[in-house]
Design a protein around this motif. Structure first.
Motif, short mmCIF file in Angstrom:
data_model
loop_
_atom_site.label_atom_id
_atom_site.label_comp_id
_atom_site.label_asym_id
_atom_site.label_seq_id
_atom_site.Cartn_x
_atom_site.Cartn_y
_atom_site.Cartn_z
N ASP A 9 0.82 -1.23 -0.10
CA ASP A 9 0.07 0.12 0.11
C ASP A 9 0.92 1.06 -0.04
O ASP A 9 1.97 1.37 0.48
CB ASP A 9 -0.91 -0.11 1.24
CG ASP A 9 -1.60 1.15 1.36
OD1 ASP A 9 -2.16 1.47 0.24
OD2 ASP A 9 -2.15 1.48 2.55
N ASP A 11 -0.55 5.09 0.65
CA ASP A 11 -0.86 5.83 1.68
C ASP A 11 -1.00 5.34 2.93
O ASP A 11 -1.86 4.45 3.08
CB ASP A 11 -2.10 6.47 1.13
CG ASP A 11 -2.16 7.42 -0.03
OD1 ASP A 11 -1.38 8.25 -0.23
OD2 ASP A 11 -2.69 7.05 -1.06
N GLY A 12 -0.01 5.67 3.86
CA GLY A 12 -0.05 5.15 5.14
C GLY A 12 1.52 4.77 5.27
O GLY A 12 2.37 5.19 5.94
N PRO A 13 1.61 3.43 4.82
CA PRO A 13 2.92 2.90 4.97
C PRO A 13 4.18 3.38 4.29
O PRO A 13 5.33 3.63 5.03
CB PRO A 13 2.87 1.63 4.34
CG PRO A 13 1.32 1.23 4.40
CD PRO A 13 0.71 2.47 4.09
N ASP A 131 -0.06 -2.48 4.99
CA ASP A 131 -1.09 -1.24 4.65
C ASP A 131 -1.27 -0.90 6.04
O ASP A 131 -1.47 -1.54 7.01
CB ASP A 131 -2.50 -2.48 4.06
CG ASP A 131 -3.34 -1.60 3.28
OD1 ASP A 131 -3.45 -1.58 2.19
OD2 ASP A 131 -4.04 -0.65 3.81
N ASP A 132 -2.19 0.20 5.94
CA ASP A 132 -2.57 0.69 7.40
C ASP A 132 -3.89 0.37 7.66
O ASP A 132 -4.38 1.15 8.77
CB ASP A 132 -2.36 2.35 7.19
CG ASP A 132 -3.10 3.13 6.25
OD1 ASP A 132 -3.02 2.50 5.11
OD2 ASP A 132 -3.71 3.94 6.59
#
Ligand SMILES: [Mg+2]
Length: 178
Positions: A9, A11-13, A131-132
């Motif tokens: 992923d 956005d986040g990680p 992933d977040d």
């Protein structure tokens, strides 16, 4: 022996985010990325001259990911735009990406919208999914439906990938080989 997939992923990680735009985590650089899909969404919502999307990326993450014993795959809403815009900034080559048939759909069992498709996409290969937004029910569903080892690694979206996450990925690849 084939290496496990590393389903990534963004956005986040890799691109952490928080409520405040002034809380960039240590080590990250700020980029303005001319993302086509972002621009289209901004224009559609009535913003006439949208600025390119601001993204925080860590310049050491690309080399650190390449050093892991995995085959890297984008598993992100960025799809092919991750190769176009992010790979060069991270120091990554062009990678395969998951081309979702749909995104952000609801799920009858409350799973994350990516979960079923990633298991289908992996087609029986061992994988780690970073992933977040992974919930325990996603991990349980994958364990019950994926015929090979799988690791789900939930990353805190405020900080992105941290040294402990890289260590966990390296450990898991090592253990799943033996
Ligand atoms: Mg995310």
């Amino acid at each position: 022996m084939t290496r496990p997939l590393l389903l990534l992923d963004v956005d986040g990680p890799l691109a952490p985010y928080v409520g405040s735009p002034y809380r960039r985590p240590d080590g990250y650089l700020t980029h303005r990325v001319p993302v086509r899909s972002w621009r289209e969404r901004q224009l559609a919502s009535g913003i006439r001259n949208p600025r390119p999307l601001r993204v925080w990326l860590h310049p050491e993450h690309g080399p650190a990911l390449l050093a892991l014993p995995y085959d890297l795959v984008w598993a992100t809403t960025w799809k092919d735009e991750a190769n176009q815009h992010l790979a060069p900034l991270l120091g990554l080559p062009e990678l395969p990406y998951v081309d979702w048939p749909s995104m952000h759909h609801g799920d009858p069992e409350g799973l994350h919208w990516k979960t079923r498709h990633l298991v289908a996409w992996a087609a029986g290969r061992p994988f780690a999914w970073v992933d977040d937004e992974i919930q325990p029910r996603d991990t349980a569903w994958i364990a019950a439906h994926h015929p090979a080892p799988a690791l789900t690694l939930t990353v805190d979206h405020r900080y992105g990938l941290r040294p402990g996450d890289f260590a966990a990925l390296a450990d898991w690849a090592e253990r799943s080989r033996s």
